[in-house]
Design a protein around this motif. Structure first.
Motif, short mmCIF file in Angstrom:
data_model
loop_
_atom_site.label_atom_id
_atom_site.label_comp_id
_atom_site.label_asym_id
_atom_site.label_seq_id
_atom_site.Cartn_x
_atom_site.Cartn_y
_atom_site.Cartn_z
N MET A 1 0.86 -1.18 0.00
CA MET A 1 0.00 0.00 0.00
C MET A 1 0.90 1.24 0.00
O MET A 1 1.82 1.33 0.77
N TYR A 2 0.62 2.20 -0.89
CA TYR A 2 1.40 3.41 -0.97
C TYR A 2 1.16 4.30 0.25
O TYR A 2 0.13 4.17 0.94
N ASN A 3 2.08 5.23 0.49
CA ASN A 3 1.97 6.12 1.65
C ASN A 3 0.64 6.87 1.67
O ASN A 3 -0.01 6.93 2.71
N ASN A 4 0.26 7.47 0.52
CA ASN A 4 -1.00 8.21 0.48
C ASN A 4 -2.19 7.32 0.76
O ASN A 4 -3.11 7.70 1.47
N ASP A 5 -2.20 6.10 0.21
CA ASP A 5 -3.29 5.17 0.45
C ASP A 5 -3.39 4.81 1.93
O ASP A 5 -4.47 4.79 2.50
N LEU A 6 -2.24 4.55 2.53
CA LEU A 6 -2.22 4.20 3.95
C LEU A 6 -2.68 5.37 4.80
O LEU A 6 -3.49 5.20 5.73
N ASN A 7 -2.20 6.55 4.50
CA ASN A 7 -2.63 7.74 5.23
C ASN A 7 -4.14 7.94 5.08
O ASN A 7 -4.83 8.27 6.05
N ASN A 8 -4.66 7.75 3.87
CA ASN A 8 -6.10 7.91 3.64
C ASN A 8 -6.90 6.88 4.43
O ASN A 8 -7.97 7.20 4.95
N GLU A 9 -6.40 5.66 4.51
CA GLU A 9 -7.09 4.63 5.27
C GLU A 9 -7.11 4.97 6.77
O GLU A 9 -8.12 4.77 7.44
N ILE A 10 -5.99 5.49 7.26
CA ILE A 10 -5.94 5.90 8.67
C ILE A 10 -6.93 7.03 8.92
O ILE A 10 -7.70 7.00 9.89
N LEU A 11 -6.94 8.02 8.04
CA LEU A 11 -7.87 9.14 8.19
C LEU A 11 -9.33 8.68 8.12
O LEU A 11 -10.17 9.16 8.88
N LYS A 12 -9.59 7.75 7.23
CA LYS A 12 -10.95 7.20 7.09
C LYS A 12 -11.39 6.52 8.39
O LYS A 12 -12.50 6.76 8.87
N LEU A 13 -10.51 5.70 8.95
CA LEU A 13 -10.84 5.03 10.22
C LEU A 13 -11.05 6.04 11.34
O LEU A 13 -11.97 5.88 12.16
N LEU A 14 -10.22 7.06 11.41
CA LEU A 14 -10.36 8.08 12.45
C LEU A 14 -11.65 8.87 12.30
O LEU A 14 -12.28 9.24 13.29
N ILE A 40 0.24 9.27 12.09
CA ILE A 40 -0.68 10.23 12.69
C ILE A 40 0.07 11.50 13.08
O ILE A 40 -0.40 12.61 12.85
N ALA A 41 1.24 11.36 13.65
CA ALA A 41 2.06 12.54 14.00
C ALA A 41 2.41 13.32 12.75
O ALA A 41 2.37 14.56 12.74
N ASP A 42 2.76 12.61 11.68
CA ASP A 42 3.12 13.26 10.42
C ASP A 42 1.92 14.00 9.84
O ASP A 42 2.06 15.11 9.31
N LEU A 43 0.74 13.41 9.95
CA LEU A 43 -0.47 14.06 9.43
C LEU A 43 -0.81 15.33 10.20
O LEU A 43 -1.43 16.24 9.66
N ASP A 45 1.49 17.32 11.43
CA ASP A 45 2.59 18.27 11.22
C ASP A 45 2.21 19.23 10.10
O ASP A 45 2.08 18.83 8.95
N VAL A 46 2.01 20.49 10.44
CA VAL A 46 1.57 21.48 9.45
C VAL A 46 2.71 22.37 8.94
O VAL A 46 2.46 23.33 8.23
N ARG A 47 3.93 22.04 9.32
CA ARG A 47 5.06 22.82 8.83
C ARG A 47 5.19 22.67 7.31
O ARG A 47 4.78 21.67 6.74
N GLU A 48 5.78 23.68 6.68
CA GLU A 48 6.06 23.57 5.25
C GLU A 48 7.13 22.52 5.05
O GLU A 48 8.11 22.46 5.79
N LYS A 49 6.93 21.68 4.04
CA LYS A 49 7.82 20.55 3.80
C LYS A 49 8.73 20.82 2.60
O LYS A 49 8.27 21.22 1.54
N ILE A 50 10.02 20.58 2.83
CA ILE A 50 11.02 20.69 1.77
C ILE A 50 11.51 19.28 1.47
O ILE A 50 11.97 18.57 2.36
N GLU A 90 5.00 12.45 -0.88
CA GLU A 90 5.47 13.40 0.15
C GLU A 90 4.70 14.72 0.16
O GLU A 90 4.66 15.41 1.17
N ARG A 91 4.14 15.12 -0.95
CA ARG A 91 3.41 16.40 -1.09
C ARG A 91 4.20 17.58 -0.51
O ARG A 91 3.74 18.26 0.42
#
Length: 170
Positions: A1-14, A40-43, A45-50, A90-91
């Protein structure tokens, strides 16, 4: 599962189960509880990402420390990973191409990002060991938003990154 897919699944469950534990999320998605906590910690994190692409001769650790002191989240990706897939996962708010190891490939990554309908808006800054006018002109022709040559003055780099990100928001 790709990072975005996994993040989306976590957000969906939450969203579906606001009281769900990290342990239960891990069990449902068949990943470790530590991985769930990190995501979850990464999600949150609202800092600008480089996103630094390349692992050339430029001193990554000093660069990372200087940028994190400016409250940026810094992610380094070696040049072995597919650029567009990495940017999608990474967005980032800015891509910093370290061409010390990427050379022509780095400029091709820049061209791919700038011609992509999905990523053209992401600012790309080229960090190069070459300090010739023709090299910076070539980088700009490939779509770079800025170009800086080594040796890098960390204050100038931080100022340029801030300016490029601000300009990208307009």
């Amino acid at each position: 599962m790709y990072n975005n897919d996994l993040n989306n699944e976590i957000l969906k469950l939450l969203k579906e189960q606001p009281e769900i534990s990290e342990k239960n999320i891990a069990r449902i998605l068949s990943i470790s509880e530590d991985a769930v906590k990190a995501r979850i910690a990464d999600l949150k994190d609202v800092r600008e990402k480089i996103l630094i692409m390349g692992n050339g001769h430029n001193d990554y650790h000093d660069l990372k420390k200087a940028l994190e002191a400016e409250n940026y989240k810094v992610v380094n990706i070696p040049n072995t990973l597919p650029a567009l897939k990495t940017v999608s996962e990474e967005r980032p708010d800015l891509v910093l191409l370290d061409t010390a190891s990427l050379d022509k490939e780095g400029l091709e990554i820049c061209r791919q990002l700038k011609t992509s309908p999905k990523y053209w808006w992401i600012p790309v800054m080229v960090l190069s060991e070459k300090n010739k006018a023709e090299d910076s002109i070539k980088a700009f022709k490939y779509g770079a938003d800025d170009y800086i040559a080594s040796p890098v003055n960390s204050q100038e780099l931080r100022a340029r990154i801030g300016m490029v990100i601000r300009r990208g928001r307009i």
